[in-house]
Design an enzyme around this catalytic site. Structure first.
Site, PDB file in Angstrom:
ATOM      1  N   GLU A 261       0.835  -1.213   0.000  1.00  0.00           N
ATOM      2  CA  GLU A 261       0.000   0.000   0.000  1.00  0.00           C
ATOM      3  C   GLU A 261       0.866   1.257   0.000  1.00  0.00           C
ATOM      4  OE1 GLU A 261      -3.466   0.410  -0.210  1.00  0.00           O
ATOM      5  OE2 GLU A 261      -3.247  -1.677  -0.813  1.00  0.00           O
ATOM      6  N   TRP A 264       2.188   1.657  -3.495  1.00  0.00           N
ATOM      7  CA  TRP A 264       1.140   2.181  -4.387  1.00  0.00           C
ATOM      8  C   TRP A 264       1.134   3.712  -4.377  1.00  0.00           C
ATOM      9  CZ3 TRP A 264      -1.886   1.100  -8.295  1.00  0.00           C
ATOM     10  CH2 TRP A 264      -2.311  -0.210  -8.544  1.00  0.00           C
ATOM     11  N   TRP A 292     -20.220  11.123 -21.834  1.00  0.00           N
ATOM     12  CA  TRP A 292     -20.766  11.084 -20.475  1.00  0.00           C
ATOM     13  C   TRP A 292     -22.178  11.662 -20.457  1.00  0.00           C
ATOM     14  CZ3 TRP A 292     -17.812   8.157 -17.616  1.00  0.00           C
ATOM     15  CH2 TRP A 292     -16.421   8.165 -17.777  1.00  0.00           C
ATOM     16  N   ASN A 327     -11.466   2.142   1.761  1.00  0.00           N
ATOM     17  CA  ASN A 327     -10.907   2.026   0.401  1.00  0.00           C
ATOM     18  C   ASN A 327     -11.699   1.075  -0.488  1.00  0.00           C
ATOM     19  OD1 ASN A 327      -8.902   3.860   0.779  1.00  0.00           O
ATOM     20  ND2 ASN A 327      -7.301   2.375   1.253  1.00  0.00           N
ATOM     21  N   TRP A 345     -15.566  10.925 -14.551  1.00  0.00           N
ATOM     22  CA  TRP A 345     -14.750  10.656 -13.359  1.00  0.00           C
ATOM     23  C   TRP A 345     -14.222  11.938 -12.732  1.00  0.00           C
ATOM     24  CZ3 TRP A 345      -9.681  12.308 -13.300  1.00  0.00           C
ATOM     25  CH2 TRP A 345      -9.083  12.555 -14.543  1.00  0.00           C
ATOM     26  N   TRP A 368      -9.416   7.254  -9.363  1.00  0.00           N
ATOM     27  CA  TRP A 368     -10.613   7.562 -10.151  1.00  0.00           C
ATOM     28  C   TRP A 368     -10.447   7.115 -11.596  1.00  0.00           C
ATOM     29  CZ3 TRP A 368     -15.568   8.630  -9.434  1.00  0.00           C
ATOM     30  CH2 TRP A 368     -15.978   8.959  -8.138  1.00  0.00           C
TER      31      TRP A 368
END
Length: 436
Positions: A261, A264, A292, A327, A345, A368
């Site tokens: 993590e 990341w 969209w 998360n 997004w 996102w």
């Protein structure tokens, strides 16, 4: 004009200990004046009760108190545009050097470029250090120098380059606090001075115990677990804790999931550094062709946790009430917005930026775009989470849902705003038309 000094500019490193740039400044030739600027260009975008501004202000006051009580020094606090503040400082002090720590976001890079140019006109060195990451910029790249855009190879290279002796060295600052400017009445600011009020939401303390790390793989995916995650995000974001100390803990417990993590976080940071356009545009440009729907009424229902899908609503209500969302649930609510509702997004990213206590542009944009299928290492566009089966996987007893959606069984609870099967087919068709 006061005596010759060096400035240390605090930004995303709000701690006195194990601070790379602060340590280098204190070991320099001139007394160090610590400095923080409440950047008006950033603050004017935020609501008056923003919990992160309260957190920054309270943290700085604790740091000031410590320096005043123990060392007869303080931190000078200003409000305005950094360029204007530096012009004022240069009139009032004989500044010999300015120290700070690197910041990698597009706005920060532009800001620092302007400050460096201003200082260069006066032949004042502007020196910046790596502090908020273990590896930065292009330190972890492919053998041909290209950046990694898939996480697993990046992680493997990161680990192959990592050396505990080299990368986890702590910076001893307190031993050099004698080199601080001896002045305990430096400019201070109240929240109201900068146009803010004390927030009702508080940034929680983080929990990084050996047992949390040991059980992290087993608990991190279940939002009802009280201490399943560390709440470390805001503290890494604002630098109230050192990444080196957290990495030491992860390595001491030898927990791959927790370590991963933290890596990341650095993966997304180097992506934004290499590809700054991703802050506003899709990493995979063909995804900017998606038509969209961007229905504002549907966006409001999503924001307010009124979609009729219990796990989605629980996540949004948790976010609105606490500034945090688990998360695992973040993935679902993001996928729901982009794929079930076909809302851009960027709308979701902006709402998270306003609400999340741990908002970090690189991770927020990266996650996102992952959910939308448009980013690096993204979920394929045809992967569409089913909000009902996600409950069976991650909140089977509905503990999390009961906590945040107490009206689930009430007549007032909204009907599902969209049929899952229809929304899935509509998404697949829309995406396919855009990207094929």
């Amino acid at each position: 004009m006061e005596n010759k000094i060096a400035l240390f500019w605090f930004r995303r490193d709000l701690r006195l200990d194990d601070n790379a740039g602060f340590s280098h400044a204190l070991k320099g030739d001139c007394p160090v004046l610590p400095l923080f600027i409440f950047d008006s260009d950033i603050l004017e975008e935020l609501p008056q009760h923003d919990a992160r501004v309260t957190f920054i202000h309270e943290t700085l006051q604790r740091m000031r108190d410590r320096l005043q009580d123990k060392f007869g020094s303080s931190i000078a606090m200003y409000h305005g545009r950094p360029e204007d503040i530096f012009k004022e400082l240069l009139q009032n002090y004989e500044v010999q050097q300015v120290y700070t720590n690197h910041d990698y976001e597009p706005y920060a890079k532009e800001r620092d470029k302007k400050i460096a140019a201003l200082l260069q006109e006066r032949s004042i060195p502007f020196t910046s250090f790596k502090d908020q990451v273990i590896f930065e910029k292009d330190e972890v790249v492919k053998d041909d120098g290209d950046p990694y855009v898939v996480y697993t190879p990046y992680k493997n290279k990161w680990k192959s380059l990592f050396d505990k002796k080299e990368h986890l060295v702590s910076y001893d600052t307190e031993a050099h606090f004698g080199n601080l400017v001896k002045h305990s009445r430096l400019p201070n600011l109240s929240l109201s001075d900068i146009g803010f009020r004390t927030a009702s939401i508080k940034v929680p303390e983080f929990t990084v115990t050996p047992s949390l790390i040991e059980n992290y793989e087993a608990t991190r995916n279940f939002p009802a677990k009280e201490n399943g995650t560390s709440r470390l995000g805001p503290h890494l974001r604002f630098g109230t804790v050192s990444i080196r100390k957290m990495m030491k803990k992860a390595i001491a417990e030898d927990n791959e999931a927790f370590w991963s993590e933290l890596i990341w976080r650095e993966f997304f940071m180097q992506i934004l550094w290499h590809f700054p356009h991703t802050a506003k545009k899709a990493f995979r440009s063909k995804y900017d062709r998606i038509e969209w729907r961007n229905n504002e009424n549907e966006f409001e229902k999503w924001k307010n946790g009124e979609t009729g899908y219990a796990l989605v609503d629980a996540g949004m209500r948790e976010l609105n009430q606490t500034g945090y969302m688990h998360n695992r649930v973040r993935m679902l609510v993001a996928s729901f917005l982009c794929k079930h509702l076909l809302i851009d997004w960027r709308w979701g990213e902006a709402y998270f930026a306003e609400k999340l206590l741990d908002y970090d542009q690189s991770a927020n944009v990266g996650n996102w775009q992952w959910a939308a299928g448009s980013g690096v290492d993204a979920a394929p566009y045809f992967r569409i989470f089913n909000p009902m089966t996600q409950i069976d996987k991650f909140d089977k007893q509905k503990e999390y849902i009961r906590q945040w959606v107490p009206d689930l069984q009430e007549l007032t609870y909204p009907q599902k705003m969209v049929d899952h099967k229809m929304a899935r087919e509509r998404c697949l068709k829309t995406y396919k038309e855009a990207v094929s």
